[in-house]
Design a protein around this motif. Structure first.
Motif, PDB file in Angstrom:
ATOM      1  N   VAL A   1       5.645 -13.167  40.957  1.00  0.00           N
ATOM      2  CA  VAL A   1       5.277 -14.454  41.550  1.00  0.00           C
ATOM      3  C   VAL A   1       4.278 -14.192  42.669  1.00  0.00           C
ATOM      4  CG1 VAL A   1       6.102 -16.445  42.879  1.00  0.00           C
ATOM      5  CG2 VAL A   1       7.448 -15.579  40.946  1.00  0.00           C
ATOM      6  N   ARG A   2       3.227 -14.979  42.686  1.00  0.00           N
ATOM      7  CA  ARG A   2       2.210 -14.849  43.733  1.00  0.00           C
ATOM      8  C   ARG A   2       2.193 -16.119  44.574  1.00  0.00           C
ATOM      9  NH1 ARG A   2      -3.169 -12.924  40.815  1.00  0.00           N
ATOM     10  NH2 ARG A   2      -3.915 -12.986  42.959  1.00  0.00           N
ATOM     11  N   ARG A   3       2.237 -15.918  45.884  1.00  0.00           N
ATOM     12  CA  ARG A   3       2.183 -17.039  46.823  1.00  0.00           C
ATOM     13  C   ARG A   3       0.829 -17.004  47.519  1.00  0.00           C
ATOM     14  NH1 ARG A   3       5.160 -20.786  49.371  1.00  0.00           N
ATOM     15  NH2 ARG A   3       4.623 -21.263  51.520  1.00  0.00           N
ATOM     16  N   PHE A   4       0.242 -18.186  47.664  1.00  0.00           N
ATOM     17  CA  PHE A   4      -1.072 -18.308  48.284  1.00  0.00           C
ATOM     18  C   PHE A   4      -0.978 -19.132  49.559  1.00  0.00           C
ATOM     19  CE2 PHE A   4      -1.792 -17.523  43.819  1.00  0.00           C
ATOM     20  CZ  PHE A   4      -2.786 -16.565  43.840  1.00  0.00           C
ATOM     21  N   PRO A   5      -1.832 -18.839  50.548  1.00  0.00           N
ATOM     22  CA  PRO A   5      -1.809 -19.620  51.790  1.00  0.00           C
ATOM     23  C   PRO A   5      -2.317 -21.050  51.572  1.00  0.00           C
ATOM     24  CG  PRO A   5      -3.563 -17.980  51.859  1.00  0.00           C
ATOM     25  CD  PRO A   5      -2.782 -17.732  50.611  1.00  0.00           C
ATOM     26  N   GLU A   6      -3.207 -21.230  50.596  1.00  0.00           N
ATOM     27  CA  GLU A   6      -3.722 -22.555  50.264  1.00  0.00           C
ATOM     28  C   GLU A   6      -2.936 -23.087  49.065  1.00  0.00           C
ATOM     29  OE1 GLU A   6      -6.064 -24.018  52.147  1.00  0.00           O
ATOM     30  OE2 GLU A   6      -6.045 -22.216  53.385  1.00  0.00           O
ATOM     31  N   ALA A   7      -2.821 -24.392  48.960  1.00  0.00           N
ATOM     32  CA  ALA A   7      -2.044 -25.005  47.883  1.00  0.00           C
ATOM     33  C   ALA A   7      -2.618 -24.689  46.506  1.00  0.00           C
ATOM     34  CB  ALA A   7      -1.993 -26.512  48.078  1.00  0.00           C
ATOM     35  N   THR A   8      -1.700 -24.530  45.558  1.00  0.00           N
ATOM     36  CA  THR A   8      -2.048 -24.365  44.142  1.00  0.00           C
ATOM     37  C   THR A   8      -1.439 -25.535  43.372  1.00  0.00           C
ATOM     38  OG1 THR A   8      -0.111 -22.934  43.859  1.00  0.00           O
ATOM     39  CG2 THR A   8      -2.223 -21.844  44.250  1.00  0.00           C
ATOM     40  N   ARG A   9      -1.411 -26.681  44.017  1.00  0.00           N
ATOM     41  CA  ARG A   9      -0.753 -27.893  43.513  1.00  0.00           C
ATOM     42  C   ARG A   9      -1.431 -28.434  42.251  1.00  0.00           C
ATOM     43  NH1 ARG A   9      -0.857 -30.219  48.298  1.00  0.00           N
ATOM     44  NH2 ARG A   9       1.332 -29.786  48.552  1.00  0.00           N
ATOM     45  N   THR A  10      -2.750 -28.323  42.151  1.00  0.00           N
ATOM     46  CA  THR A  10      -3.450 -28.792  40.955  1.00  0.00           C
ATOM     47  C   THR A  10      -3.860 -27.583  40.122  1.00  0.00           C
ATOM     48  OG1 THR A  10      -5.678 -28.708  41.901  1.00  0.00           O
ATOM     49  CG2 THR A  10      -4.404 -30.751  42.264  1.00  0.00           C
ATOM     50  N   ALA A  11      -4.154 -27.836  38.853  1.00  0.00           N
ATOM     51  CA  ALA A  11      -4.600 -26.752  37.973  1.00  0.00           C
ATOM     52  C   ALA A  11      -5.882 -26.123  38.508  1.00  0.00           C
ATOM     53  CB  ALA A  11      -4.804 -27.284  36.553  1.00  0.00           C
ATOM     54  N   ALA A  12      -6.787 -26.942  39.024  1.00  0.00           N
ATOM     55  CA  ALA A  12      -8.050 -26.416  39.561  1.00  0.00           C
ATOM     56  C   ALA A  12      -7.804 -25.530  40.782  1.00  0.00           C
ATOM     57  CB  ALA A  12      -8.995 -27.567  39.912  1.00  0.00           C
ATOM     58  N   GLU A  13      -6.914 -25.967  41.682  1.00  0.00           N
ATOM     59  CA  GLU A  13      -6.585 -25.159  42.860  1.00  0.00           C
ATOM     60  C   GLU A  13      -5.943 -23.838  42.446  1.00  0.00           C
ATOM     61  OE1 GLU A  13      -5.671 -28.774  46.060  1.00  0.00           O
ATOM     62  OE2 GLU A  13      -4.001 -27.834  45.000  1.00  0.00           O
ATOM     63  N   ALA A  14      -5.041 -23.895  41.482  1.00  0.00           N
ATOM     64  CA  ALA A  14      -4.361 -22.680  41.025  1.00  0.00           C
ATOM     65  C   ALA A  14      -5.344 -21.718  40.371  1.00  0.00           C
ATOM     66  CB  ALA A  14      -3.238 -23.036  40.048  1.00  0.00           C
ATOM     67  N   ALA A  15      -6.202 -22.213  39.497  1.00  0.00           N
ATOM     68  CA  ALA A  15      -7.177 -21.350  38.817  1.00  0.00           C
ATOM     69  C   ALA A  15      -8.120 -20.698  39.824  1.00  0.00           C
ATOM     70  CB  ALA A  15      -7.965 -22.149  37.778  1.00  0.00           C
ATOM     71  N   ALA A  16      -8.550 -21.452  40.826  1.00  0.00           N
ATOM     72  CA  ALA A  16      -9.447 -20.895  41.854  1.00  0.00           C
ATOM     73  C   ALA A  16      -8.738 -19.806  42.651  1.00  0.00           C
ATOM     74  CB  ALA A  16      -9.938 -22.011  42.777  1.00  0.00           C
ATOM     75  N   ALA A  17      -7.489 -20.046  43.032  1.00  0.00           N
ATOM     76  CA  ALA A  17      -6.738 -19.061  43.816  1.00  0.00           C
ATOM     77  C   ALA A  17      -6.486 -17.783  43.017  1.00  0.00           C
ATOM     78  CB  ALA A  17      -5.412 -19.660  44.283  1.00  0.00           C
ATOM     79  N   ILE A  18      -6.122 -17.940  41.749  1.00  0.00           N
ATOM     80  CA  ILE A  18      -5.809 -16.793  40.902  1.00  0.00           C
ATOM     81  C   ILE A  18      -7.072 -16.072  40.447  1.00  0.00           C
ATOM     82  CG2 ILE A  18      -4.808 -16.125  38.659  1.00  0.00           C
ATOM     83  CD1 ILE A  18      -2.997 -18.703  39.042  1.00  0.00           C
ATOM     84  N   GLY A  19      -8.141 -16.845  40.230  1.00  0.00           N
ATOM     85  CA  GLY A  19      -9.371 -16.272  39.688  1.00  0.00           C
ATOM     86  C   GLY A  19      -9.341 -16.233  38.163  1.00  0.00           C
ATOM     87  N   CYS A  20      -8.720 -17.260  37.562  1.00  0.00           N
ATOM     88  CA  CYS A  20      -8.635 -17.328  36.099  1.00  0.00           C
ATOM     89  C   CYS A  20      -9.313 -18.605  35.606  1.00  0.00           C
ATOM     90  CB  CYS A  20      -7.179 -17.273  35.646  1.00  0.00           C
ATOM     91  SG  CYS A  20      -6.199 -18.744  36.035  1.00  0.00           S
ATOM     92  N   GLU A  21      -9.382 -18.728  34.294  1.00  0.00           N
ATOM     93  CA  GLU A  21      -9.929 -19.938  33.685  1.00  0.00           C
ATOM     94  C   GLU A  21      -8.946 -21.095  33.874  1.00  0.00           C
ATOM     95  OE1 GLU A  21     -12.941 -20.335  32.157  1.00  0.00           O
ATOM     96  OE2 GLU A  21     -13.339 -18.285  32.829  1.00  0.00           O
TER      97      GLU A  21
END
Length: 170
Positions: A33-53
């Motif tokens: 499990v990876r936790r980010f300081p910025e929200a990954t609430r939306t798919a776009a936010e999550a993809a940007a944080a992870i660096g995936c499609e």
């Protein structure tokens, strides 16, 4: 910056979700499990944080089919076609569930709903598009934490029926 931990205590996952992972024999996932300081609430936010499609994100969306909650797992780049969900379920009406219904049904807030480990058992549909990737990322019970899993395992652990419910391209 991301963090993760291997135990339930101090885990990046929501405690209830970490416990659900352990109950399913998925202790190794807790440590991924990876936790980010910025929200990954939306798919776009999550993809940007992870660096995936965007399509490598698994959205967990709660709908009401004739008033009964149903979970739809959808890739992050696609939208759910409510008519296709209605047809799949044989329901008269399908609408997006209100935030209080999502929390009551799953035990998690919108933006952090994992694909399994919910408070109550619901019918689960998983869109076939999730199988387009070797690994997908899903919420780990909070709007700041995600976990990776092969989609076939995720679908199996969610108890999902594989369907085609994404909007067709115009």
């Amino acid at each position: 910056m991301t963090t993760s931990a291997t135990g339930t205590e101090g885990s990046a996952a929501h405690p209830r979700f970490a416990e659900a992972l352990r109950e399913l024999g998925l202790e190794d996932v807790v440590g991924r499990v990876r936790r980010f300081p910025e929200a990954t609430r939306t798919a776009a936010e999550a993809a940007a944080a992870i660096g995936c499609e965007l399509s490598e994100i698994c959205k967990s969306l709660i709908f009401a089919a004739d008033g009964e909650p149903v979970l739809v797992l959808m890739d992050g780049a696609s939208r759910v076609d409510l008519d296709r969900v209605r047809e799949e379920l044989g329901a008269g009406q399908v609408t997006r569930a209100k935030a209080d219904v999502v929390r009551e049904t799953t035990g998690y807030a919108i933006g952090g709903v994992p694909p399994f480990g919910h408070r109550t058992r619901t019918r689960v549909l998983a869109d076939r598009s999730l199988l387009d990737h070797p690994v997908v990322w899903a919420a780990a019970g909070t709007p700041y934490a995600v976990f990776p899993m092969p989609p076939k395992g995720l679908i199996t652990h969610a108890g999902a029926t594989l369907v085609d419910v994404r909007e067709r391209e115009a």
